[in-house]
Scaffold this motif. Structure first.
Motif, PDB file in Angstrom:
ATOM      1  N   LEU B 130       0.743  -1.441  -0.417  1.00 54.73           N
ATOM      2  CA  LEU B 130       0.045  -0.235  -0.015  1.00 54.73           C
ATOM      3  C   LEU B 130       0.885   1.355  -0.486  1.00 54.73           C
ATOM      4  O   LEU B 130       0.003   2.037  -0.493  1.00 54.73           O
ATOM      5  N   LEU B 131       1.810   1.223   0.288  1.00 53.36           N
ATOM      6  CA  LEU B 131       3.087   2.145   0.840  1.00 53.36           C
ATOM      7  C   LEU B 131       3.392   2.736  -0.683  1.00 53.36           C
ATOM      8  O   LEU B 131       3.778   3.584  -0.596  1.00 53.36           O
ATOM      9  N   ALA B 132       3.800   1.780  -1.685  1.00 56.78           N
ATOM     10  CA  ALA B 132       4.562   1.874  -2.414  1.00 56.78           C
ATOM     11  C   ALA B 132       3.365   2.590  -3.845  1.00 56.78           C
ATOM     12  O   ALA B 132       4.275   2.752  -5.004  1.00 56.78           O
ATOM     13  N   ILE B 133       2.348   3.382  -3.459  1.00 61.88           N
ATOM     14  CA  ILE B 133       1.474   4.134  -3.897  1.00 61.88           C
ATOM     15  C   ILE B 133       1.167   5.205  -3.848  1.00 61.88           C
ATOM     16  O   ILE B 133       0.489   5.536  -2.603  1.00 61.88           O
ATOM     17  N   PRO B 134       1.905   6.103  -4.095  1.00 61.64           N
ATOM     18  CA  PRO B 134       1.535   7.584  -3.352  1.00 61.64           C
ATOM     19  C   PRO B 134      -0.289   7.433  -2.971  1.00 61.64           C
ATOM     20  O   PRO B 134      -1.100   6.863  -3.963  1.00 61.64           O
ATOM     21  N   LEU B 137      -2.590   8.783  -5.603  1.00 58.57           N
ATOM     22  CA  LEU B 137      -3.182   7.637  -6.879  1.00 58.57           C
ATOM     23  C   LEU B 137      -4.341   6.988  -6.418  1.00 58.57           C
ATOM     24  O   LEU B 137      -4.703   5.832  -7.186  1.00 58.57           O
ATOM     25  N   LEU B 138      -3.966   6.414  -5.385  1.00 57.36           N
ATOM     26  CA  LEU B 138      -4.597   4.971  -4.536  1.00 57.36           C
ATOM     27  C   LEU B 138      -6.373   5.343  -4.823  1.00 57.36           C
ATOM     28  O   LEU B 138      -6.965   4.637  -4.338  1.00 57.36           O
TER      29      LEU B 138
END
Lengths: 309, 289
Positions: B130-134, B137-138
């Protein structure tokens, strides 16, 4: 060190698989039939069904996901845009430089403003400068950047006519978007630098350095700054990631043709493969930037480097 | 001889926090602004001079005046009233999105920290993803999938902030789970759920309260951002971000249409940040610089 970098790169693989799975799942369940979108509302049902078969849209979910990952990894093929029919990868790659440029300039502005102000604030705690810059920083954190962008346009493009309000061709075009994007990060970096400096300045070795009779500039620049900057680097790295995402808003205000605006436009036209590709692309960039930040640590702090071996 | 009972001060950790918070003028200022906003949102029907969708095409684009304090928009709607109704939406989104993130993230963090091992590993890897997607954007992707409605905006913004709550709770649980009072509670037969809910969570409230206050600010900002790009709560509902977006095309001639919604967002976020900073200093004086 090489081993560490390699291990981190390998760890990226499961994270990216996870990201792609989440995004793929969300887009899979998004209403709207891709075949219908591609052929248009008036196309006969038989044609739509045939296209669904050709695209493999009637296959089970996991087969579709597996094919997507395989194509993306083996052929760098993330599918084709439903609207323009061009490869998603090309659509994104064409716009990515603008987004990267925008985010980099945003970070640059944030660092150039944030770090010095944070340092000065910390060395003159509770002074007028400190109080004013902390209030301004809090306003900077609180101001929605899309609103700030509009205010900058009113002031600099409409009233003063100094800078253009849209486009991204010359450095003049880049100033307003970069300032818009960088302001809140500048504020965050200012606050972080200040509190990190204040913590370091209270350490015994700083007192020792002062007791030795060293000049204040040497104490701050040589002793304090290096240690205080470590948490700041983390924040800068994280901010870069946020700015890549936050560029969505800035790009849409200033009419910049970047990945963010492409994604918003694609969502509106239900061009889900492009959205999916865009999220993945930015997530990969974000993760690589974070890895870069972690590696940068070791240059700033030899203690960390020794842990990597 | 009489004993002066009145002078005896009541003590307790929360009283101490409140005492420290009261001394922080800017935090109290933030608190007052937030309380005012809450009252305004609750009594919007009574306070707003017009309805949020009352159109008066003969009174379009009015600049601020006696009848319309903040002017009117392209449909002749009273901007002041719309901002008041907007407070309702923004506070609702902010509180519920944080509620979602707090419950889901908190539970995940508590389970991960308490049980450790594979469960911890699995949950934390999910958080990494989850943290890898800003987060914006999520949120955009979730709204795209679910549709731009109030409820979905709350979910979208909430999901984006799950990681921070999961991490905070996990860290607290890890530092608490081996302490003696937990061991004592376990020895008298408390179940895991009871241990987590009655002993661990109350002891990790301080960072959660601070994060939630600042989180509400972030959630309001994110929801307004979604509204601004047209993917959030849809007109005619008076959402501040959407109001900014619709004022955008008239920015040249009627800047008041964008000035007031933007100001409303900024004042709210500013107040929440002041309160959040104050709470952090009051709850953990060690952190104060």
């Amino acid at each position: 060190m090489h081993k560490y970098i390699l291990r981190r790169l390998l760890l990226l693989i499961p994270v990216m698989l996870g990201v792609s799975f989440i995004v793929f799942t969300m887009m899979y369940f998004t209403p709207g039939d891709p075949a219908r979108i591609m052929l248009g509302e008036s196309a006969p049902e038989a044609d739509v069904q045939k296209l669904r078969d050709d695209l493999g849209l009637n296959d089970p979910f996991f087969i579709q996901y597996g094919r997507y990952v395989k194509n993306a990894v083996v052929n760098q093929d993330m599918g084709r845009s439903y609207i323009t029919k061009r490869p998603v990868f090309d659509e994104i790659a064409a716009r990515f430089p603008n987004t990267l440029k925008l985010a980099s300039m945003g970070v640059l502005i944030a660092v150039v403003i944030g770090v010095p102000i944070g340092i000065i604030s910390a060395t003159r705690q509770y002074s007028l400068f400190d109080n004013i810059s902390m209030v301004v920083a809090l306003i900077g954190v609180s101001m929605p950047n899309f609103w700030q962008g509009l205010l900058l346009i009113i002031l600099f493009s409409i009233n003063l006519a100094w800078l253009p309000s849209s486009g991204f061709d010359t450095w003049k075009h880049m100033i307003l978007p970069a300032v818009t994007l960088g302001t809140s990060s500048a504020a965050i970096i200012t606050r972080m630098t200040r509190s990190s400096m204040l913590e370091v300045v209270r350490q015994d070795y700083i007192r020792t350095a002062r007791a030795k009779g060293q000049k204040e500039s040497v104490v701050i620049n040589q002793h304090a700054l290096k240690n205080a900057l470590i948490p700041v680097i983390t924040v800068i790295g994280l901010q870069f990631g946020y700015l890549l995402g936050g560029a969505v808003l800035t790009e849409s205000i200033f009419g910049i043709s970047g990945v963010g605006r492409l994604m918003v436009d694609s969502i509106k036209s239900r061009d889900m493969l492009v959205v999916q590709g865009g999220v993945l692309f930015i997530a990969v960039t974000f993760s690589i930037v974070n890895l870069g930040v972690d590696i940068l640590y070791s240059f700033v702090d030899p203690r960390i480097k020794s842990q990597y071996k | 001889m009489s004993i002066d009972v009145k002078k005896r001060k009541k003590t307790g950790p929360w009283r101490e926090v409140w005492r420290r918070l009261k001394q922080n003028k800017s935090a109290i200022f933030g608190l007052i602004v937030i309380l005012t906003l809450i009252v305004v949102a609750i009594f919007a029907d009574q306070i707003a001079p017009y309805g949020y969708d009352d159109q008066n095409l003969r009174a379009r684009f009015q600049t601020p005046n006696g009848d319309h304090w903040f002017g009117t928009d392209n449909f002749g709607r009273d901007i002041f009233s719309r901002i008041i109704y907007g407070a309702q939406i923004s506070l609702k989104v902010g509180l519920l999105a944080v509620g979602i993130a707090l419950i889901v993230g908190g539970t995940m963090g508590a389970i991960a920290g308490f049980y450790g091992g594979r469960l911890d590993n699995g949950i934390m890897r999910f958080i990494d993803i989850l943290l890898a997607i800003p987060s914006i954007l999520l949120a955009i992707s979730i709204v795209a999938a679910l549709g731009p409605e109030l409820r979905n905006v709350m979910i979208a913004v909430g999901v984006g902030s799950i990681p921070s709550y999961a991490r905070i709770v996990r860290a607290s649980v890890l530092s608490l789970r081996d302490q003696e009072f937990i061991e004592a509670a376990r020895a008298v037969g408390a179940s895991d759920t009871r241990l987590i809910l009655k002993h661990i969570i109350p002891n990790s409230l301080a960072p959660l309260i601070v994060q939630s206050t600042i989180g509400v600010a972030g959630a309001i900002l994110a929801a307004a951002g979604l509204g601004f790009i047209g993917l959030g709560i849809q007109p005619p509902l008076a959402e501040w971000g959407a109001m900014l977006n619709s004022g955008r095309q008239y920015i040249r001639d009627y800047p008041h249409m964008t000035a007031f919604p933007g100001l409303a967002i900024m004042v709210t976020i500013f107040a929440l940040n002041l309160l959040g900073d104050g709470l952090r200093d009051a709850l953990d004086p060690r952190l104060k610089n």
